[in-house]
Design an enzyme around this catalytic site. Structure first.
Site, PDB file in Angstrom:
ATOM      1  N   SER A  57       0.843  -1.218   0.000  1.00 16.88           N
ATOM      2  CA  SER A  57       0.000   0.000   0.000  1.00 16.88           C
ATOM      3  C   SER A  57       0.869   1.255   0.000  1.00 16.88           C
ATOM      4  O   SER A  57       1.853   1.348   0.721  1.00 16.88           O
ATOM      5  CB  SER A  57      -0.902   0.025   1.240  1.00 16.88           C
ATOM      6  OG  SER A  57      -1.524   1.298   1.340  1.00 16.88           O
ATOM      7  N   ARG A 108      14.042   4.223  -5.824  1.00 18.37           N
ATOM      8  CA  ARG A 108      13.773   4.976  -4.598  1.00 18.37           C
ATOM      9  C   ARG A 108      14.588   4.464  -3.418  1.00 18.37           C
ATOM     10  O   ARG A 108      15.063   5.248  -2.586  1.00 18.37           O
ATOM     11  CB  ARG A 108      12.272   4.902  -4.263  1.00 18.37           C
ATOM     12  CG  ARG A 108      11.900   5.844  -3.148  1.00 18.37           C
ATOM     13  CD  ARG A 108      10.449   5.719  -2.749  1.00 18.37           C
ATOM     14  NE  ARG A 108      10.169   4.412  -2.168  1.00 18.37           N
ATOM     15  CZ  ARG A 108       8.964   4.031  -1.742  1.00 18.37           C
ATOM     16  NH1 ARG A 108       7.943   4.858  -1.854  1.00 18.37           N
ATOM     17  NH2 ARG A 108       8.770   2.827  -1.225  1.00 18.37           N
ATOM     18  N   GLU A 131     -10.858  -2.426   0.924  1.00 11.06           N
ATOM     19  CA  GLU A 131      -9.613  -2.143   1.664  1.00 11.06           C
ATOM     20  C   GLU A 131      -9.575  -2.756   3.063  1.00 11.06           C
ATOM     21  O   GLU A 131      -9.060  -2.138   4.016  1.00 11.06           O
ATOM     22  CB  GLU A 131      -9.381  -0.625   1.722  1.00 11.06           C
ATOM     23  CG  GLU A 131      -9.259  -0.006   0.316  1.00 11.06           C
ATOM     24  CD  GLU A 131      -8.725   1.419   0.302  1.00 11.06           C
ATOM     25  OE1 GLU A 131      -8.303   1.913   1.367  1.00 11.06           O
ATOM     26  OE2 GLU A 131      -8.706   2.028  -0.789  1.00 11.06           O
ATOM     27  N   LEU A 155     -11.940  -3.339   5.177  1.00  7.41           N
ATOM     28  CA  LEU A 155     -12.879  -2.841   6.192  1.00  7.41           C
ATOM     29  C   LEU A 155     -14.110  -3.721   6.368  1.00  7.41           C
ATOM     30  O   LEU A 155     -14.817  -3.607   7.363  1.00  7.41           O
ATOM     31  CB  LEU A 155     -13.349  -1.413   5.843  1.00  7.41           C
ATOM     32  CG  LEU A 155     -12.455  -0.287   6.375  1.00  7.41           C
ATOM     33  CD1 LEU A 155     -11.218  -0.166   5.512  1.00  7.41           C
ATOM     34  CD2 LEU A 155     -13.198   1.026   6.440  1.00  7.41           C
ATOM     35  N   LEU A 156     -14.385  -4.562   5.369  1.00 15.99           N
ATOM     36  CA  LEU A 156     -15.627  -5.339   5.433  1.00 15.99           C
ATOM     37  C   LEU A 156     -15.384  -6.813   5.734  1.00 15.99           C
ATOM     38  O   LEU A 156     -16.303  -7.515   6.173  1.00 15.99           O
ATOM     39  CB  LEU A 156     -16.393  -5.216   4.109  1.00 15.99           C
ATOM     40  CG  LEU A 156     -16.855  -3.814   3.699  1.00 15.99           C
ATOM     41  CD1 LEU A 156     -17.576  -3.861   2.366  1.00 15.99           C
ATOM     42  CD2 LEU A 156     -17.744  -3.190   4.772  1.00 15.99           C
ATOM     43  N   TYR A 183      -0.898  10.293 -13.648  1.00 11.99           N
ATOM     44  CA  TYR A 183      -0.029   9.719 -12.612  1.00 11.99           C
ATOM     45  C   TYR A 183       1.192  10.623 -12.456  1.00 11.99           C
ATOM     46  O   TYR A 183       2.013  10.738 -13.370  1.00 11.99           O
ATOM     47  CB  TYR A 183       0.395   8.317 -13.047  1.00 11.99           C
ATOM     48  CG  TYR A 183       1.045   7.499 -11.965  1.00 11.99           C
ATOM     49  CD1 TYR A 183       0.340   6.471 -11.330  1.00 11.99           C
ATOM     50  CD2 TYR A 183       2.360   7.722 -11.571  1.00 11.99           C
ATOM     51  CE1 TYR A 183       0.935   5.702 -10.344  1.00 11.99           C
ATOM     52  CE2 TYR A 183       2.945   6.965 -10.577  1.00 11.99           C
ATOM     53  CZ  TYR A 183       2.233   5.950  -9.967  1.00 11.99           C
ATOM     54  OH  TYR A 183       2.815   5.193  -8.988  1.00 11.99           O
TER      55      TYR A 183
END
Lengths: 564, 564
Positions: free
Chosen positions: A151, A426, A279, A281-282, A483
Site C-alpha cells: 500500500s 527509490r 480495503e 474494512l468489510l 499519474y
C-alpha cells in the site's frame, strides 16, 4: 510468453524481504551501477551544493513497544493457525506495520513510526480466518489484513479501533492455492493471498495469462489488488482488476458473502463491486475467481514522439474512441520524457560517433517540430499477429495526423524490460537526501489538460525547487488517469511536514477539479478526508451502515477509507 | 441511422397508454392481421378443443379502494409538485399499481389485484423530490419510484411499509432534460425519467447513440434501466447499463449521493454499482451520465443455421474468446427456432411455387444435417465498413467449422424490424385463454448446456402441456444469459396458482445450478426469496444496514429485493 521476464522465483520468505524499502534483499535497481551518475544529475537538477547521506536506521534501533497481546491471546491465536504461524518478533512486527509509501518508508528510515502491530497471524484456510475473526471480535483486537504490504496510501497504518486493546496483522500469503480452473469459460479461482508472479506463472504454464501487471506486481497479491482496485499496465486490454473479477469470497466477522460465478446479473447492488475497493474494512477476501486469457500470440510495443501534450492526449482519446485494440497507451509528459531520455543515456560512452548520432537525432526532431515540449507515447499491442498488425495500421494515421514520429520498438522493449524496476530506484535515492512520491487521479478527456497542468503546479509550488512530472498510463472511453511523480531534496529538519504540505496541496487540487483522490492506489488513511469530502456524508455513512452489519465490533482496519 | 425504426413520436401522455397491457392505445402487434392464423396454430399446438375468449375487465370495474391520502397530504404534496402533477384518479392509480409481468397483467385482467397506490406525484426537479421524501418520511407514506412501469418482476408491487399509512407512486417521467453533453469525452447527462426513444432520438440528432435497446425500450426510462440493471439487445458492443453509466445522482431521504464523473477510480466500494440494481430501495435516481458513441457507419445483421444447440453455443463462446467485435449474438434454441420459422410463414400464400421452394429448402437443410434440432443464431455487427467486414470474415471460419449455414441478411432485417414487437403479441393472446411468460438467468459456459436443458424441463413439467423455448441474447467472456419463454393454456380456475407453481419450479432450478435469479429483469418482489437465499444472510443484512442509513423510515419500495 510473459514468464520469461517475470521473477517467478522470488523467495517470499518474510525475512528475505526488505522491511523498510522495496523488494527482496537480493533484488536491486537494474541500473545500480549508474547511481553515481544519477546522483550527479539530481545534484545539478536540484542545484544542491552536495549530495547528503541519509542512511536508514537499523531494525534493532526502531523503537518498538512491547506487544499488547496477552499470553492467553497468543495461546488462543497460536492454536488456531499453528504456533509457527503466529509471529511476534521484531522483524515481523515492523515489516507488517507499514506499507511502501514515501511517508511510510521515511518514517521507518528515521525511526518516526509510532504505531506497530502487536503480532502477525498467517492463516491458511477459511476456517482459521473465521476463528481468528471470532476471537478478535470477542477479545477487542483490531485486525489489519495484509497481502503484499505494498500500500502507498496508508492502507496499513496501524490504527487501533476505539476501545480495542491490541492490533493484529492478518497476513494472507500462505493462502496460495489454485482452487479451480475452468478452461471452457476461461476463469480460474485462486486463494487470495497468492502473489502476482506466482499466479501468473501458474497460469502461463497452462498457456494462459491473467494480464494483470500493476507496478507492484512482484510484491502484491490477488486479494490486495481486489481490495484496492488495482490497475495493471495492460489494463486497456485486460481491464482494471474490478473488471477482471468474476466472483469473490469475503469472510466477515458476521459470516461469509460469496458471490455467484456468473458473467452478468441483475440481482441488486453488485457485491463484487462492494468488495472491490473495500480495503479490508468489510472482511477478509479469501478467494477470487478471475477471467483469464490465452497467452497472446505476439506483441509489439513501440514509442511515438509527439510535439506536445495536447496532440498526444488527442491521439489517446481518438484511439479509444475508434475502439482500436491496444494493451497500453502510456503517455509521458514533457518532463517525464526528458527524465527517461536522460536515464536512457546512462552508462553509454560518449564516443565521437555517439555524439554525432545524438546531434543528428536532435536536429531531426527539431526539424519535425519535436523540441523541448515533446512527449513520448508508448503503445503496447498484444494479440494475434493479424490483430497486432491491424491495430498498428489503424493507429498510424492517427499519430501521423497528430504530427508524431514513430520511434521504434527499442523504446517499447526497454520499457518492458524495466517495467518493475522503478521502485528500486527509490531505495537508493532516499539514502541520499532525496524524496520521491507519486500521486494519481483520473478525469474525463475534456478536463485532462487543465488537470494535468494544475496538478503539476500544485506539486511544484508545494515544495519549492522540486520537479514534478506526469504520465497517463490508463485510458478509457471517457477519460484517462494522470499519474504524477515528484522528486525533491528532502527537508533536513521536517521531512514529514514537507510531505504533508505537498500531499494536501495536490489532493486539494484533485478535489477542486472534482477528480477522484485515486485511480488505482486506493484511499487508506492518507486519502481519507478527500475521499469522504468528495463522496459526501450520506455515501460515507451508508457504507459505515453496511460495515456495522458485517463487522459489528468494528475490528477490521478501523479509521480508514469511510470509517472514522 | 437508428431513429428510422424507433418510434420517437410516441405520445407518453398517461391516458394514451394501456393500463393493463403493453404499449399505447394506438400501437399494436405488427402481425395483427394474422391473429386468426396464430390462434389456430396455438390451438393445434396445445391440442385445445377450442380457443376460449378471456376478455379483460374494464377499468371502471376494477375494485379500487378509496385513497388513504388525507386532504392534508394532498394539499402538501400538491403544493410541492403543483396541483396538476398530483393524481388520484382511477386511471392514474391503477396504471401505477402494477408492472407488465404476466402475473401483473393477469391480475389486472381478472380484477384480482389487491393493492393499489393511493396517489401519484410527478415531480420535475430534484428540489421537489427532496421535499416529497421529507414529507413522506415524516408522514409515514410509502414511496414506490416509477419510471416506465415496465417491471416484469413485481418491482412495482404495492406493498405498504410497516406502520405506514398510504402508498405514493413517484413517477419520474417529467424529468427528461439533457443536463449536459460532452462530445470530447463522449458522455451525456440526462435526467433519469427520460424514455428510451426520446433519449436515443435526442442523441441521434447530434450524430450519437447510446446503443441501449432493451426489449422494453419504447416504455422504459434511463432511471429504470439503471435501477434494474437492464441489458440492451446490442450489449455485446455497448455493454449492460451498469457498464454504460459514468456517474449517477441518487436522492435518498437522508440526502444526496452523487458520484464523480471519472472514467475509473480506486475510491472504495463503487457507488455506481450500488445504485445500479438498487430498484428504488435506496433513493430516487434523478440524473445519470452515460457513455455515448458516434452512430456506427454501417451494420450487418444476418442469420446462421446450426445443426443443434451444442455447436451454436460453442460458436458463441469461441467468438467471444477470439474477441471478435459483435453487437449481438442471439441464439434461438430448436423450439424457438421452430416458432420463428412458423411466424415467418404467416400471411404468405401457399402458391405451388412457394410450396416447391419450401420443399427444396427443407431438403437442402436436411442434406446439410440441419433437421429438427436446428438452431438459428442472429449475428449483429455495427461499426465502420471495415470493422463489420473484418468481423464477418473472422466469424466465418468459426461457423463453418461448427457446421452452420449462412442464412442471409433477410433474417437479420426482419429481426430488426420486429425487435420491439413481441410484447404486443401477448396483449392479444391473453384475450384468448393463453398465458405467456419469460424467465432469464445467466451462467458460465461450462454449465450453459446443462442449465438450458434443466430450465426447459422445469418449465414444461411445471405446466403440463406447455411449450418452453429459450434464447441466449447476451454473451460475455465467461458465459451467457439464458432467456426462456413459456406458452401455455391458462388454467381456467386457478391461473395464479398455475403461474406460482411454474415460477417456483424454474427459479428453484436456477438456484440449484447456482445461477442468478435474473440476468437483466431484476429481483423486485417476485424473485426476492431466491435472491436472498443465494446471496445469503450477511449480504442481505449488509444491504439493509446501508438502506437504514439512507432511508431511516424505510419508506422506499419496502418489502422487495433485500428488504423484508
Amino acid at each position: 510468453m510473459f514468464y520469461h521476464e517475470l521473477n517467478s522465483k522470488i523467495d517470499y520468505t518474510r525475512s528475505n524481504l526488505r522491511w523498510n524499502a522495496w523488494g527482496a534483499n537480493d533484488q536491486d535497481f537494474g541500473r545500480k551501477a549508474q547511481m553515481p551518475e544519477i546522483l550527479d544529475l539530481l545534484k545539478r537538477e536540484f542545484q544542491m551544493e552536495a549530495i547528503r547521506e541519509t542512511p536508514a536506521v537499523e531494525l534493532e534501533n526502531i523503537d518498538l513497544p512491547k506487544s499488547k497481546l496477552s499470553p492467553s491471546d497468543l495461546k488462543s491465536l497460536g492454536s488456531i493457525v499453528g504456533k509457527n504461524n503466529l509471529k511476534v518478533d521484531r522483524f515481523e512486527r515492523v515489516f507488517h506495520s507499514a506499507g511502501k509509501s514515501y511517508y511510510d518508508v521515511l518514517r521507518l528510515h528515521t525511526n518516526k513510526l509510532k504505531s506497530f502491530v502487536d503480532g502477525v497471524v498467517y492463516p491458511q484456510k477459511d476456517s482459521e480466518i473465521i476463528k481468528i475473526l471470532e476471537y478478535c471480535s470477542k477479545n477487542k483486537i483490531t485486525i489489519i489484513p495484509f497481502g503484499g504490504g505494498s500500500s502507498v496510501v496508508g492502507g496499513l497504518e496501524v490504527i487501533k479501533g476505539k476501545g480495542q486493546k491490541a492490533v493484529l496483522s492478518l497476513d494472507t500469503t500462505r493462502m496460495v492455492d489454485l482452487v479451480s480452473f475452468d478452461p471452457i469459460s476461461l476463469t480460474a479461482t485462486f486463494q487470495a493471498g497468492i502473489y502476482g508472479p506466482k499466479l501468473e506463472y501458474g497460469l502461463n504454464l497452462k498457456g494462459y495469462t491473467l494480464g494483470h501487471f500493476p507496478q507492484s506486481f512482484e510484491y502484491s497479491t490477488l486479494g490486495g489488488w481486489v481490495a484496492a482496485r488495482s490497475a495493471g499496465q495492460q489494463s486497456n486490454r485486460y481491464g482494471k482488476i474490478e473488471e477482471i473479477i468474476s466472483s469473490v469470497k469475503l469472510i466477515s466477522p458476521s459470516g461469509v458473502v460469496e458471490t455467484l460465478r456468473a458473467p452478468a446479473a441483475s440481482i441488486g447492488p453488485d457485491w463484487n463491486q462492494i468488495v472491490a475497493g473495500s480495503e479490508g474494512l468489510l472482511g477478509i477476501i479469501t478467494e477470487v475467481t478471475v477471467k483469464i486469457h490465452k497467452i497472446p500470440e505476439t506483441r509489439k510495443y513501440f514509442g511515438l514522439v509527439f510535439p506536445e501534450m495536447r496532440s498526444s492526449l488527442n491521439f489517446i482519446r481518438k484511439a479509444n474512441h475508434a475502439e482500436i485494440k491496444t494493451s497500453m497507451l502510456r503517455l509521458s509528459d514533457a518532463s517525464e520524457t526528458r527524465l527517461y531520455e536522460y536515464l536512457g543515456q546512462l552508462g553509454k560512452k560518449n564516443t565521437p560517433l555517439r555524439i554525432l548520432k545524438n546531434l543528428i537525432q536532435n536536429a531531426v526532431l527539431k526539424w519535425k517540430g519535436l523540441g523541448e515540449g515533446k512527449c513520448v507515447v508508448l503503445v503496447g499491442l498484444d494479440g494475434s499477429r493479424l490483430e497486432v498488425a491491424r491495430s498498428f495500421e489503424a493507429l498510424k494515421p492517427l499519430w501521423k495526423k497528430a504530427g508524431a514520429l514513430y520511434a521504434g520498438e527499442k523504446l517499447g522493449q526497454s520499457w518492458i524490460h524495466g517495467r518493475f524496476n522503478m521502485p528500486y530506484l527509490r531505495n537508493h535515492i532516499m539514502q541520499f537526501g532525496m524524496g520521491v512520491d507519486t500521486m494519481e487521479t483520473s478525469t474525463t478527456y475534456d478536463r485532462l489538460e487543465d488537470l494535468h497542468q494544475a496538478g503539476l503546479a500544485a506539486l511544484e509550488t508545494s515544495i519549492p525547487g522540486s520537479r514534478a512530472m506526469c504520465h497517463l498510463s490508463h485510458s478509457y472511453h471517457d477519460g484517462a488517469c494522470l499519474y504524477y511523480t515528484i522528486l525533491f531534496p528532502m527537508d533536513e529538519k521536517k521531512p514529514e511536514e514537507q510531505w504533508f504540505k505537498m500531499k494536501r496541496k495536490v489532493s486539494d487540487t484533485f478535489a477542486a477539479h472534482k477528480a477522484p483522490i485515486s485511480h488505482h492506489h486506493g484511499v487508506g488513511f492518507d486519502h481519507k478526508s478527500w475521499y469522504q469530502n468528495t463522496l459526501g456524508k450520506v455515501g460515507v455513512e451508508g457504507l459505515n451502515g453496511l460495515k456495522k452489519v458485517l463487522d459489528k465490533k468494528e475490528i477490521l482496519n478501523p479509521g480508514k477509507l469511510f470509517h472514522s
